[in-house]
Design an enzyme around this catalytic site. Structure first.
Site, PDB file in Angstrom:
ATOM      1  N   LYS A   1      34.447 -39.146  95.453  1.00 36.49           N
ATOM      2  CA  LYS A   1      35.698 -39.534  96.081  1.00 36.49           C
ATOM      3  C   LYS A   1      36.856 -38.875  95.337  1.00 36.49           C
ATOM      4  CE  LYS A   1      37.903 -43.340  95.254  1.00 36.49           C
ATOM      5  NZ  LYS A   1      38.744 -43.696  94.096  1.00 36.49           N
TER       6      LYS A   1
ATOM      7  N   LYS B   1      27.092 -50.976  92.470  1.00 36.57           N
ATOM      8  CA  LYS B   1      27.132 -52.139  91.579  1.00 36.57           C
ATOM      9  C   LYS B   1      26.096 -53.147  92.066  1.00 36.57           C
ATOM     10  CE  LYS B   1      32.102 -51.693  90.548  1.00 36.57           C
ATOM     11  NZ  LYS B   1      32.230 -51.398  89.136  1.00 36.57           N
TER      12      LYS B   1
ATOM     13  N   ASP C   1      43.399 -45.140  97.007  1.00 38.07           N
ATOM     14  CA  ASP C   1      42.543 -45.195  95.826  1.00 38.07           C
ATOM     15  C   ASP C   1      41.523 -46.336  95.894  1.00 38.07           C
ATOM     16  OD1 ASP C   1      41.946 -44.124  93.215  1.00 38.07           O
ATOM     17  OD2 ASP C   1      42.783 -45.976  92.360  1.00 38.07           O
TER      18      ASP C   1
ATOM     19  N   LYS D   1      41.065 -57.617  84.482  1.00 41.62           N
ATOM     20  CA  LYS D   1      40.207 -56.823  85.354  1.00 41.62           C
ATOM     21  C   LYS D   1      39.180 -57.760  85.947  1.00 41.62           C
ATOM     22  CE  LYS D   1      37.141 -52.800  85.375  1.00 41.62           C
ATOM     23  NZ  LYS D   1      37.740 -52.133  86.523  1.00 41.62           N
TER      24      LYS D   1
ATOM     25  N   HIS E   1      31.287 -45.763  94.308  1.00 37.03           N
ATOM     26  CA  HIS E   1      30.508 -46.371  93.225  1.00 37.03           C
ATOM     27  C   HIS E   1      30.437 -47.891  93.322  1.00 37.03           C
ATOM     28  CE1 HIS E   1      34.441 -46.938  91.279  1.00 37.03           C
ATOM     29  NE2 HIS E   1      33.861 -47.816  90.497  1.00 37.03           N
TER      30      HIS E   1
ATOM     31  N   HIS F   1      36.643 -48.825  98.358  1.00 37.00           N
ATOM     32  CA  HIS F   1      35.954 -49.960  97.735  1.00 37.00           C
ATOM     33  C   HIS F   1      36.182 -51.295  98.470  1.00 37.00           C
ATOM     34  CE1 HIS F   1      35.531 -46.899  94.826  1.00 37.00           C
ATOM     35  NE2 HIS F   1      36.632 -47.120  94.144  1.00 37.00           N
TER      36      HIS F   1
ATOM     37  N   LYS G   1      46.983 -52.305  90.070  1.00 36.98           N
ATOM     38  CA  LYS G   1      46.882 -51.836  88.678  1.00 36.98           C
ATOM     39  C   LYS G   1      47.809 -52.705  87.834  1.00 36.98           C
ATOM     40  CE  LYS G   1      44.673 -47.748  89.235  1.00 36.98           C
ATOM     41  NZ  LYS G   1      43.319 -47.599  88.713  1.00 36.98           N
TER      42      LYS G   1
HETATM   43  C1  BG6 Z   1      38.118 -45.671  91.186  1.00 35.71           C
HETATM   44  C2  BG6 Z   1      39.606 -45.543  91.261  1.00 35.71           C
HETATM   45  O1  BG6 Z   1      37.522 -45.304  92.389  1.00 35.71           O
HETATM   46  O2  BG6 Z   1      37.780 -47.018  90.891  1.00 35.71           O
HETATM   47  C3  BG6 Z   1      40.250 -46.006  89.977  1.00 35.71           C
HETATM   48  O3  BG6 Z   1      39.956 -44.194  91.505  1.00 35.71           O
HETATM   49  C4  BG6 Z   1      39.789 -47.391  89.617  1.00 35.71           C
HETATM   50  O4  BG6 Z   1      41.665 -45.965  90.064  1.00 35.71           O
HETATM   51  C5  BG6 Z   1      38.279 -47.493  89.664  1.00 35.71           C
HETATM   52  O5  BG6 Z   1      40.259 -47.680  88.324  1.00 35.71           O
HETATM   53  C6  BG6 Z   1      37.833 -48.922  89.495  1.00 35.71           C
HETATM   54  O6  BG6 Z   1      36.438 -48.959  89.350  1.00 35.71           O
HETATM   55  P1  BG6 Z   1      35.740 -50.110  88.523  1.00 35.71           P
HETATM   56  O7  BG6 Z   1      34.300 -49.878  88.703  1.00 35.71           O
HETATM   57  O8  BG6 Z   1      36.194 -49.954  87.109  1.00 35.71           O
HETATM   58  O9  BG6 Z   1      36.234 -51.397  89.106  1.00 35.71           O
END
Ligand code: BG6
Length: 487
Positions: A150, A184, A237, A333, A180, A242, A328
């Site tokens: 991506k 998970k 993004d 997180k 990705h 996602h 962000k």
């Molecule tokens: C990516 C984005 O696809 O996913 C990033 O480009 C983001 O900006 C990331 O930080 C988040 O992935 P994860 O797995 O850390 O939640």
């Protein structure tokens, strides 16, 4: 005697961060677990001049620094014998010819190849064209597959063009578009949870569910990625890929099998059923200080946070809003999906008129404390009729004895090597996702006053407007996965 056919895993843009941070650690871990198909040649292709050994050293150091994985020397030495480096410029045909000659020699004839596009997206069409023109996409005597990182396009038009460019040489079954989040374990578990248990699916619909929330929050700010991020923003993004992927897993109908196309057909039906997003049903925001970041355009209007309400117009979900938010520089997180159930139809207690029963809700905790929590009401012991919300909790870390969940790339790379595309995005999914978010971004630009860009404090849970947005529907953002202060 039958010749053993090696597999080549060719990385374009191999000197970049992704190779060291994700690809090689994932391949290495699978190698140590004995799951990597053998023989395999991992071939890096990029412009910087490295010998094979220098490249191996760069990968080892990168893996240690960026992932904290410190391999035993004997494992690393064994594994790294499979790594090679070919110097090449992505725009030079002769360099691809050299790569082709190198691979032919290593493979000793036609064999299997997986091409990984880890270069900057602007190079994707160029790489594809070269592979196609040189006959490197043809499946003669072995398979050829391509993994596309991506972002897949910048909008619907560019994504459609990229699909067309890929399809001029690769058939869809050869193409693996990575998201990705689908790698998970907790995201994959959504389908297991829904379709391998009988107790949840009967209530998984508009008759019992009040609404659904999907939160993907990050504590980090844009950091050194401002150059990319300022052109992308939170919707490109995170939402286009996602969040919408998570939504499809929650909302899809049960496929007959876990076969790639059976799963993806159902996901596509969900995307098709999502109605247009009204600008009034969105909040967009930027964290304070973003515009001073190096690489951000002066006066940038790029949102780093968004909250959006979606409706899925089908029998299962009609009238059940899906609230999605991501940002962000937030308080922590955490990624979580909350399924909030309808209130009881009749409350038999004599509660004060302003008493609010907390509804039942189920939290699918994607990360970091992976698990599932079910929140329900219980009587406080000894009290006449006081209630309290309590949690029934499943944590991977305790149930699976503290074993860390594998990184998403481990599963995805292995699936692509073994030809299972179910966790990869099909061309129609990508295009439908863009067709949902493109009008939203255009609307923000064309009618900035309907949902103006607001600011939020870094380290908070986003702008106050996002709470007001939920309050308007008499709802609140929930955080059921841990001790988060959602204010
Ligand atoms: C990516 C984005 O696809 O996913 C990033 O480009 C983001 O900006 C990331 O930080 C988040 O992935 P994860 O797995 O850390 O939640």
């Amino acid at each position: 005697m039958e010749r053993i056919c090696p597999t080549s895993f060719v990385i374009f843009g191999a000197s970049g961060d992704l190779t060291r941070r994700k690809l090689v650690p994932a391949l290495f871990n699978q190698y140590v677990k004995g799951r990597l198909m053998e023989p395999i040649h991992i071939v890096g292709f990029s412009r910087r001049p490295f010998s094979d050994n220098e490249f191996r050293q760069l990968l080892l150091e990168g893996m240690q620094e960026l992932t904290g994985v410190v391999p035993t020397m004997s494992d690393w030495n064994d594994f790294s014998q499979r790594i090679w480096y070919v110097r090449g410029d992505l725009s030079e045909t002769k360099d691809y010819e050299q790569l082709r000659a190198f691979l032919n020699e290593k493979e000793g004839g036609f064999c299997n190849r997986l091409y990984y596009l880890a270069a900057a997206p602007a190079f994707f069409p160029l790489i594809i064209d070269h592979l196609g023109d040189l006959g490197m996409a043809k499946e003669e005597g072995g398979w050829r597959r391509v993994i596309v990182e991506k972002p897949f396009g910048h909008d619907l038009t560019s994504a459609t063009e990229l699909n067309a460019s890929i399809h001029s040489f690769f058939e869809e079954h050869q193409v693996y578009r990575i998201d990705h989040y689908l790698g998970k374990d907790t995201a994959q578990n959504i389908l297991y949870f829904r379709f391998l248990n009988t107790i949840f699916e009967p209530v998984w619909n508009r008759n019992f569910i009040d609404h659904v929330q999907i939160t993907v929050a990050e504590d980090l700010d844009v950091g050194h990625r401002a150059g990319y991020y300022d052109r992308a923003g939170i919707v490109r993004d995170m939402f286009q890929n996602h969040l919408l992927q998570l939504l499809t897993l929650v909302a899809m109908e049960p496929p007959a099998t876990f076969d790639a196309d059976a799963v993806r057909n159902e996901k596509v039906k969900v995307l098709r059923a999502i109605g247009p997003i009204a600008l009034e049903d969105t909040v967009r925001a930027q964290y304070e200080g973003y515009s001073e970041t190096e690489g951000v355009a002066p006066g940038s209007q790029t949102p780093t946070y968004a909250a959006v309400k979606l409706n899925i117009d089908n029998w299962r979900w009609k009238g059940v809003p899906f609230y999605l938010r991501s940002g962000k520089a937030l308080a922590s997180k955490t990624s979580e999906i909350v399924i909030e159930f309808e209130p009881p139809p009749h409350v038999l207690l004599e509660l004060p008129t302003d008493y609010k029963l907390t509804p039942n809700y189920l939290s699918l905790c994607i990360q970091p404390d992976e698990g599932i929590h079910l929140r329900f009401e219980t009587k406080v012991p000894g009290s006449p009729q006081e209630t309290r919300s309590v949690d029934m909790e499943f944590h991977y870390r305790t149930t699976f004895h503290g074993e860390a969940l594998p990184d998403a790339y481990e599963r995805l790379l292995l699936d692509a090597l073994y030809g299972d595309a179910s966790l990869f995005t099909r061309s129609d999914e990508i295009e439908l996702a863009w067709s949902l978010v493109d009008p939203l971004m255009a609307g923000w630009e064309d009618s900035p006053d309907v949902s103006p860009l607001v600011q939020y404090t870094p380290g908070s849970w986003g702008p106050p407007e996002a709470n007001a947005f939920m309050a308007r529907d008499d709802r609140v953002w929930r955080m059921g996965c841990g001790e988060h202060n959602d204010s």
